[in-house]
Design an enzyme around this catalytic site. Structure first.
Site, PDB file in Angstrom:
ATOM      1  N   ARG A  97      -1.899  -2.473  12.533  1.00 47.91           N
ATOM      2  CA  ARG A  97      -0.957  -1.509  13.056  1.00 47.91           C
ATOM      3  C   ARG A  97      -1.541  -0.050  12.633  1.00 47.91           C
ATOM      4  O   ARG A  97      -1.183   0.034  11.641  1.00 47.91           O
ATOM      5  CB  ARG A  97       0.395  -1.995  12.295  1.00 47.91           C
ATOM      6  CG  ARG A  97       1.569  -0.837  13.043  1.00 47.91           C
ATOM      7  CD  ARG A  97       2.836  -1.851  12.412  1.00 47.91           C
ATOM      8  NE  ARG A  97       3.919  -1.143  13.039  1.00 47.91           N
ATOM      9  CZ  ARG A  97       4.603  -0.024  12.687  1.00 47.91           C
ATOM     10  NH1 ARG A  97       4.148   0.432  11.500  1.00 47.91           N
ATOM     11  NH2 ARG A  97       5.800   0.327  13.125  1.00 47.91           N
ATOM     12  N   VAL A 110      -2.133  -3.106  -3.639  1.00 49.46           N
ATOM     13  CA  VAL A 110      -2.309  -4.359  -4.183  1.00 49.46           C
ATOM     14  C   VAL A 110      -2.337  -5.533  -3.133  1.00 49.46           C
ATOM     15  O   VAL A 110      -1.484  -5.476  -2.403  1.00 49.46           O
ATOM     16  CB  VAL A 110      -1.242  -4.567  -5.346  1.00 49.46           C
ATOM     17  CG1 VAL A 110      -1.769  -3.945  -6.591  1.00 49.46           C
ATOM     18  CG2 VAL A 110       0.173  -4.349  -4.950  1.00 49.46           C
ATOM     19  N   ARG A 111      -3.269  -6.288  -3.021  1.00 50.22           N
ATOM     20  CA  ARG A 111      -3.373  -7.173  -1.761  1.00 50.22           C
ATOM     21  C   ARG A 111      -3.915  -8.450  -2.246  1.00 50.22           C
ATOM     22  O   ARG A 111      -4.641  -8.806  -3.208  1.00 50.22           O
ATOM     23  CB  ARG A 111      -4.272  -6.369  -0.775  1.00 50.22           C
ATOM     24  CG  ARG A 111      -5.706  -5.980  -1.338  1.00 50.22           C
ATOM     25  CD  ARG A 111      -6.426  -5.265  -0.309  1.00 50.22           C
ATOM     26  NE  ARG A 111      -7.701  -4.984  -0.955  1.00 50.22           N
ATOM     27  CZ  ARG A 111      -7.982  -4.099  -1.862  1.00 50.22           C
ATOM     28  NH1 ARG A 111      -7.135  -3.179  -2.158  1.00 50.22           N
ATOM     29  NH2 ARG A 111      -9.250  -3.841  -2.206  1.00 50.22           N
ATOM     30  N   SER A 133       0.893  -1.201   0.080  1.00 48.07           N
ATOM     31  CA  SER A 133       0.037   0.129   0.114  1.00 48.07           C
ATOM     32  C   SER A 133       0.780   1.255  -0.026  1.00 48.07           C
ATOM     33  O   SER A 133       1.803   1.353   0.774  1.00 48.07           O
ATOM     34  CB  SER A 133      -1.104   0.122   1.432  1.00 48.07           C
ATOM     35  OG  SER A 133      -1.795   1.155   1.357  1.00 48.07           O
ATOM     36  N   HIS A 145      -2.343   7.253  -4.861  1.00 44.78           N
ATOM     37  CA  HIS A 145      -2.677   6.114  -3.931  1.00 44.78           C
ATOM     38  C   HIS A 145      -2.482   4.944  -4.805  1.00 44.78           C
ATOM     39  O   HIS A 145      -3.179   4.763  -5.924  1.00 44.78           O
ATOM     40  CB  HIS A 145      -3.953   6.200  -3.150  1.00 44.78           C
ATOM     41  CG  HIS A 145      -4.158   5.155  -2.839  1.00 44.78           C
ATOM     42  ND1 HIS A 145      -5.544   4.270  -3.337  1.00 44.78           N
ATOM     43  CD2 HIS A 145      -4.101   4.294  -1.441  1.00 44.78           C
ATOM     44  CE1 HIS A 145      -5.645   3.249  -2.506  1.00 44.78           C
ATOM     45  NE2 HIS A 145      -5.007   3.141  -1.474  1.00 44.78           N
TER      46      HIS A 145
END
Length: 332
Positions: free
Chosen positions: A285, A136-137, A119, A133
């Site tokens: 986090r 990719v996940r 990210s 922005h």
């Protein structure tokens, strides 16, 4: 549905692919900004399971008025170009999906899960360089898996030809690696982006759009190849802005308008962004989740730019438009 032509990527291959994307983008940003503006690196561990991440963050100089001197900004190539930015890689494994996330995704709370990806957000000093922005996940829980991602551009002083080129580059990626049946075509991704990055309380889009994909779970091999190439395309997407626009001079009016427009970015991220909500709900986090926020922004009560000004011109860009078929005679 699985591909019969390409091997299905392993968890390790996906993780290493995302890490490579982070490394390549960081090399590009350091080189393109002159080599002197380095990132700070923060390696962290996932305390509720295994894995962790690497956060690489840029924070520019903060001297008052330092970036309002036109001669310095346009002539000194050692001027910091990134005011606030970050490129985060993460790979986490947990044994129990948090209940809030389990409810959202309709998965049993005690299911083992894996989440990995990259990210990034770049907030430049120069108002002529857009904020960008990208995400990719990959997510997996039990037998359920999916890919997601996208990229979008948020200019303050947009140039039509550059916006068109940005979308043309995205379409090339989709045409080469995406598939209509896999829901990774340019048309679908653009429409989702226009819908997703919209501020209903303001009646405007966050920027000039891009691509947005979520819950891609058909043909793992082809989808991974598409997501991987989309991540690497960041360099071609952002290089024209960072190289060509960083040397354009600007004044205090433009800087103030940039800070005002950034408040819209903050509003979206805190009120509507799914990634922010998921990160908070899954007890992620916090520093990494909120890394996307700019260092400085401003709100002005009931502010409206004067008509026929460059500031008012931005508002004509903040709605869904068919950028690839724009009349080039009307370039701004």
């Amino acid at each position: 549905m699985t591909s019969t032509n390409e091997p299905i990527p392993t968890e390790e291959e996906i993780k290493n692919g995302f890490k490579f994307i982070q490394d390549e983008i960081c090399k590009f940003l350091i080189t393109t900004t002159g080599g002197h503006q380095q990132y700070s690196e923060d390696k962290w561990d996932y305390t509720k399971g295994s894995g962790g991440g690497i956060s690489r963050v840029w924070e520019g100089k903060e001297e008052e008025g330092f970036y309002l001197n036109q001669d310095y900004q346009s002539q000194n190539n050692k001027c910091d170009k990134i005011e606030k930015g970050g490129v985060n890689f993460s790979y986490i494994v947990g044994s129990n999906l948090p209940s809030a996330a389990a409810t959202q995704f309709k998965i049993a709370p005690d299911t083992k899960y894996i989440a990995t990806g990259v990210s990034l957000v770049i907030h430049p000093y120069n108002p002529n360089v857009p904020t960008i922005h990208m995400n990719v996940r990959y997510f997996e829980a039990g037998d359920v898996w999916w890919f997601g991602g996208g990229v979008d551009l948020t200019p303050v002083y947009p140039k039509l030809d550059q916006v068109v080129e940005f979308h043309s580059t995205l379409k090339k990626v989709c045409d080469q690696y995406g598939q209509e049946e896999n829901k990774t075509s340019y048309a679908l991704g653009k429409a989702e982006c226009d819908s997703y990055f919209f501020l209903p309380h303001r009646g405007e889009t966050r920027g000039v759009g891009g691509l947005f994909f979520d819950h891609l779970k058909s043909d793992k091999a082809k989808t991974w190849k598409f997501i991987y190439q989309l991540g690497l395309s960041f360099i071609d997407l952002y290089k024209p802005f960072l190289v060509n626009n960083s040397s354009i001079s600007y004044d205090k009016v433009q800087r103030e308008y940039q800070l005002y427009r950034r408040s819209r970015y903050v509003e979206f991220n805190l009120l509507f962004d799914r990634g922010t909500k998921f990160g908070i709900l899954s007890e992620g986090r916090t520093e990494s989740i909120l890394m996307s926020l700019p260092a400085v922004c401003k709100w002005k009560y009931n502010y409206k730019p004067e008509e026929n000004t460059p500031e008012a011109n931005l508002l004509t860009f903040l709605r869904p438009r068919d950028w690839l078929n724009e009349n080039q005679e009307n370039k701004n």
